[in-house]
Scaffold this motif. Structure first.
Motif, mmCIF file in Angstrom:
data_model
loop_
_atom_site.group_PDB
_atom_site.id
_atom_site.type_symbol
_atom_site.label_atom_id
_atom_site.label_comp_id
_atom_site.label_asym_id
_atom_site.label_seq_id
_atom_site.Cartn_x
_atom_site.Cartn_y
_atom_site.Cartn_z
ATOM 1 N N GLY A 30 21.953 1.147 22.810
ATOM 2 C CA GLY A 30 21.250 -0.143 22.651
ATOM 3 C C GLY A 30 22.104 -1.357 22.945
ATOM 4 N N GLY A 31 21.918 -2.405 22.112
ATOM 5 C CA GLY A 31 22.471 -3.731 22.375
ATOM 6 C C GLY A 31 23.980 -3.760 22.624
ATOM 7 N N ARG A 34 24.642 -2.454 26.184
ATOM 8 C CA ARG A 34 24.115 -3.462 27.119
ATOM 9 C C ARG A 34 25.017 -4.691 27.162
ATOM 10 N NH1 ARG A 34 19.702 -5.784 24.068
ATOM 11 N NH2 ARG A 34 21.377 -7.116 23.327
ATOM 12 N N ASP A 46 24.561 0.284 17.013
ATOM 13 C CA ASP A 46 23.536 1.274 16.698
ATOM 14 C C ASP A 46 24.046 2.639 17.137
ATOM 15 O OD1 ASP A 46 21.397 -0.325 15.618
ATOM 16 O OD2 ASP A 46 21.220 -1.204 17.621
ATOM 17 N N ARG A 116 11.845 6.449 24.027
ATOM 18 C CA ARG A 116 11.009 5.702 23.075
ATOM 19 C C ARG A 116 11.494 4.261 22.887
ATOM 20 N NH1 ARG A 116 11.548 7.518 17.921
ATOM 21 N NH2 ARG A 116 9.642 6.440 17.343
ATOM 22 N N ARG A 117 12.557 3.896 23.531
ATOM 23 C CA ARG A 117 13.087 2.529 23.348
ATOM 24 C C ARG A 117 12.378 1.537 24.259
ATOM 25 N NH1 ARG A 117 17.772 2.069 20.071
ATOM 26 N NH2 ARG A 117 17.919 4.079 19.039
ATOM 27 N N ASP A 118 12.634 0.236 23.981
ATOM 28 C CA ASP A 118 11.810 -0.773 24.662
ATOM 29 C C ASP A 118 12.101 -0.945 26.156
ATOM 30 O OD1 ASP A 118 14.239 -1.993 24.063
ATOM 31 O OD2 ASP A 118 13.381 -3.695 22.979
ATOM 32 N N ASN A 122 18.196 -1.381 27.312
ATOM 33 C CA ASN A 122 18.463 -1.155 25.880
ATOM 34 C C ASN A 122 18.528 0.327 25.548
ATOM 35 O OD1 ASN A 122 18.502 -3.855 25.390
ATOM 36 N ND2 ASN A 122 16.392 -3.978 24.648
ATOM 37 N N ASP A 164 4.796 -0.598 20.084
ATOM 38 C CA ASP A 164 5.149 -1.804 19.334
ATOM 39 C C ASP A 164 4.877 -3.029 20.226
ATOM 40 O OD1 ASP A 164 6.171 -3.918 17.968
ATOM 41 O OD2 ASP A 164 8.251 -3.203 17.917
ATOM 42 N N ARG A 167 7.234 -5.833 21.575
ATOM 43 C CA ARG A 167 8.109 -5.623 22.736
ATOM 44 C C ARG A 167 7.687 -6.480 23.927
ATOM 45 N NH1 ARG A 167 8.467 0.933 22.264
ATOM 46 N NH2 ARG A 167 10.276 1.015 20.879
ATOM 47 N N ARG A 170 9.530 -9.479 23.250
ATOM 48 C CA ARG A 170 10.957 -9.158 23.394
ATOM 49 C C ARG A 170 11.354 -9.148 24.872
ATOM 50 N NH1 ARG A 170 14.335 -6.617 19.579
ATOM 51 N NH2 ARG A 170 15.084 -5.108 21.104
ATOM 52 N N ARG A 173 11.688 -12.525 25.961
ATOM 53 C CA ARG A 173 12.897 -13.102 25.356
ATOM 54 C C ARG A 173 14.160 -12.663 26.122
ATOM 55 N NH1 ARG A 173 17.170 -10.523 22.059
ATOM 56 N NH2 ARG A 173 15.651 -9.564 20.671
ATOM 57 N N PHE A 174 14.260 -11.362 26.431
ATOM 58 C CA PHE A 174 15.442 -10.898 27.179
ATOM 59 C C PHE A 174 15.493 -11.560 28.558
ATOM 60 C CE2 PHE A 174 15.329 -7.170 24.195
ATOM 61 C CZ PHE A 174 16.594 -7.361 23.663
ATOM 62 N N GLN A 177 16.790 -15.089 27.862
ATOM 63 C CA GLN A 177 18.199 -15.119 27.436
ATOM 64 C C GLN A 177 19.138 -14.770 28.580
ATOM 65 O OE1 GLN A 177 18.408 -12.188 24.284
ATOM 66 N NE2 GLN A 177 18.928 -13.733 22.764
ATOM 67 N N ARG A 204 7.834 -11.643 12.776
ATOM 68 C CA ARG A 204 8.515 -10.949 13.880
ATOM 69 C C ARG A 204 8.388 -11.777 15.170
ATOM 70 N NH1 ARG A 204 6.818 -5.321 15.154
ATOM 71 N NH2 ARG A 204 8.947 -4.969 15.836
ATOM 72 N N LYS A 211 14.777 -17.069 19.427
ATOM 73 C CA LYS A 211 15.773 -16.604 20.410
ATOM 74 C C LYS A 211 15.471 -17.176 21.788
ATOM 75 C CE LYS A 211 17.256 -12.560 17.875
ATOM 76 N NZ LYS A 211 17.352 -11.107 17.754
#
Ligand code: CTP
Length: 468
Positions: A30-31, A34, A46, A116-118, A122, A164, A167, A170, A173-174, A177, A204, A211
């Motif tokens: 993850g983060g 990255r 993580d 299963r991650r976004d 990540n 979710d 996302r 998110r 947002r990414f 950013q 949330r 951000k």
């Protein structure tokens, strides 16, 4: 991959050792991975392991003699080590039975978990087991996407977003950013699934909005929110700023475009998150106050007053703090026209004094917002405004040095007036106090005890009051 600096902290080897002894696999994911490739600082680690993450965290806690927080319901555990916050989770996969649409979540491999991650960027992982310590595991092309600056989901985006819906924001947002693009299929899926955002809590959502706001160019995020159709759902007031009305030769500017320009201008000058929120909301009441005058064209009279009144409801709905941060935003929205009016008209001492008095310590922030608000395309106009602002600033400095108005407390208090004339709290006390304040702001008397006392005596005499 060779053993890189990001895994040089002793805790990483130790996690690998514990996992090896237990016959488990352990990875940093993850983060942190990255952000290493993006050269961004990150101290949140993580760790995903096959089998139980909690057990490995407990053993690590014992070895390091440190406290472990266990969240049984989520199957996660957290501890602090080597100045970092390390969170453990077991790798999971989802499977579906023919008789139910509800997935069964069970132990899985690293790849099951990555899927299963976004986003692919990540889902990058580094092994911690001794045999392949530091090896990058990237089954979904996350490194390629990092290099090409792309936000993309590891599997079918409809599935990722329905798991979710936050996302979707998110992703935006990414993109904001990092200055990345959202890959077209992922983008289309956000548009398609936008209504699902309604099931996500305001708390949330606002974390992501903050951000976006803290990014170098926050406008990117709001443009993407708009293009995907999310803006209308999560921030209808902002969406309403869009569009241009034209009657005859009169057209007003698109207030959404203008607002985003002001926001970026403020972001270029200040890291203050709340000043950025003030920029986003400064014209929020323009649609509600819009009127057409055949002679002068479009007007938005009182939009600063109504706008500041709209702030609490917006903050409440977005679950933002209803404290002095909100009051600051209200104050900025309320006052945002004042310096420009000053700069347009003749800059008198008393007008500058009043502005200093009302803005107090927030005067610098107000000036930053006001300068950012000048988004005219005509260079000569911008130049003229900026020159006038420079004059306002110079006057402000002179007056502040002379009169110290900024944190102005009238030198004569209500108590002193009551005591001197033996009065209870009453209308006359308020009038005398206000008249002294006005005289100071108008420059009739100095911000000085003796001069204010003399004026009090004069005003009291006019009212037939006697000293006791
Ligand atoms: N994650 C996810 N879906 C979410 C939230 C998180 O798949 N809705 C995964 C991602 O792999 C993410 C990791 O969990 O990298 C950690 O999430 P989080 O700490 O929220 O975000 P970071 O990626 O670390 O980024 P940031 O610190 O900037 O929020």
């Amino acid at each position: 991959m060779t053993e890189a600096a990001p895994l040089s902290a002793p805790v990483f080897r130790l996690i690998g050792e514990i996992a090896d002894a237990r016959g488990q696999r352990a990875f940093v994911i993850g983060g942190y991975v990255r952000d290493f490739y993006l050269h961004r600082p990150c101290t949140d680690i993580d760790v995903v392991v096959t089998g139980s993450g909690i057990e490995i965290a407990r053993e690590l806690g014992q070895r390091l003699r440190t406290n472990v927080s266990v969240f049984k319901n989520f199957g996660t555990a957290m501890l602090h080590a080597d100045g970092m916050e390390v969170e453990f989770v077991g790798a999971r996969r989802e499977s579906y039975r023919a008789d139910s649409r509800k997935p069964i979540v069970e132990d899985g491999t690293l790849e099951d978990d990555q899927k299963r991650r976004d986003f692919t960027i990540n889902a990058l992982a580094w092994s911690l087991n001794a045999a392949d310590f530091g090896t990058l595991v990237d089954p979904f092309g996350g490194m390629d996407d990092l290099e090409r600056c792309i936000i993309r989901t590891p599997c079918d985006p409809d599935t990722t977003f329905s798991d979710d819906p936050l996302r979707m924001i998110r992703g935006i947002r990414f993109a904001t950013q990092l200055g990345f693009d959202i890959e077209p299929e992922t983008f289309d899926a956000i548009r398609r699934n936008r209504e699902r955002i309604r099931i996500v809590s305001a708390e949330r959502i606002v974390t992501e909005l903050h951000k976006i706001m803290a990014s170098p160019r926050p406008s990117i995020g709001f443009e993407l929110l708009d293009l995907t159709g999310l803006l209308e759902l999560i921030f209808p007031e902002l969406h309403r700023l869009k569009g241009v009305d034209t009657i005859g030769k009169h057209a007003h500017k698109d207030n959404f475009v203008h607002t985003l320009k002001v926001l970026d201008n403020v972001a270029a000058k200040s890291d203050d998150l709340w000043l950025r929120w003030a920029a986003l909301l400064h014209d929020i009441a323009k649609p509600a106050t819009k009127a057409y005058d055949p002679h002068t064209g479009w007007t938005f009279h009182g939009h600063e007053v109504l706008g500041s009144k709209m702030v609490p409801a917006i903050f409440r709905r977005l679950k933002m703090p209803l404290n002095e941060k909100m009051k600051f935003v209200q104050k900025m929205v309320f006052l945002h026209l004042r310096p420009i009016i000053l700069a347009e008209e003749c800059v008198t001492d008393s007008a500058v004094r009043r502005l200093l008095f009302e803005a107090g310590d927030d005067i610098e922030s107000l000036m930053t917002l006001c300068e950012a608000d000048i988004t005219s395309g005509i260079d000569a106009k911008v130049k003229r405004y900026m020159q006038n602002f420079a004059l306002v600033r110079q006057k402000m400095q002179e007056i502040e040095e002379k009169d110290r108005i900024r944190n102005f407390q009238p030198p004569i208090s209500g108590e002193l007036i009551m005591e001197t004339y033996g009065l209870p709290p009453c209308r006359e006390v308020g009038e005398i106090k206000a008249a002294i304040k006005e005289a100071i702001l108008d420059g009739m008397i100095g911000n000085d005890y003796d001069q204010a006392y003399a004026l009090m005596e004069k005003l009291a005499a006019e009212r037939g009051l006697k000293k006791r």
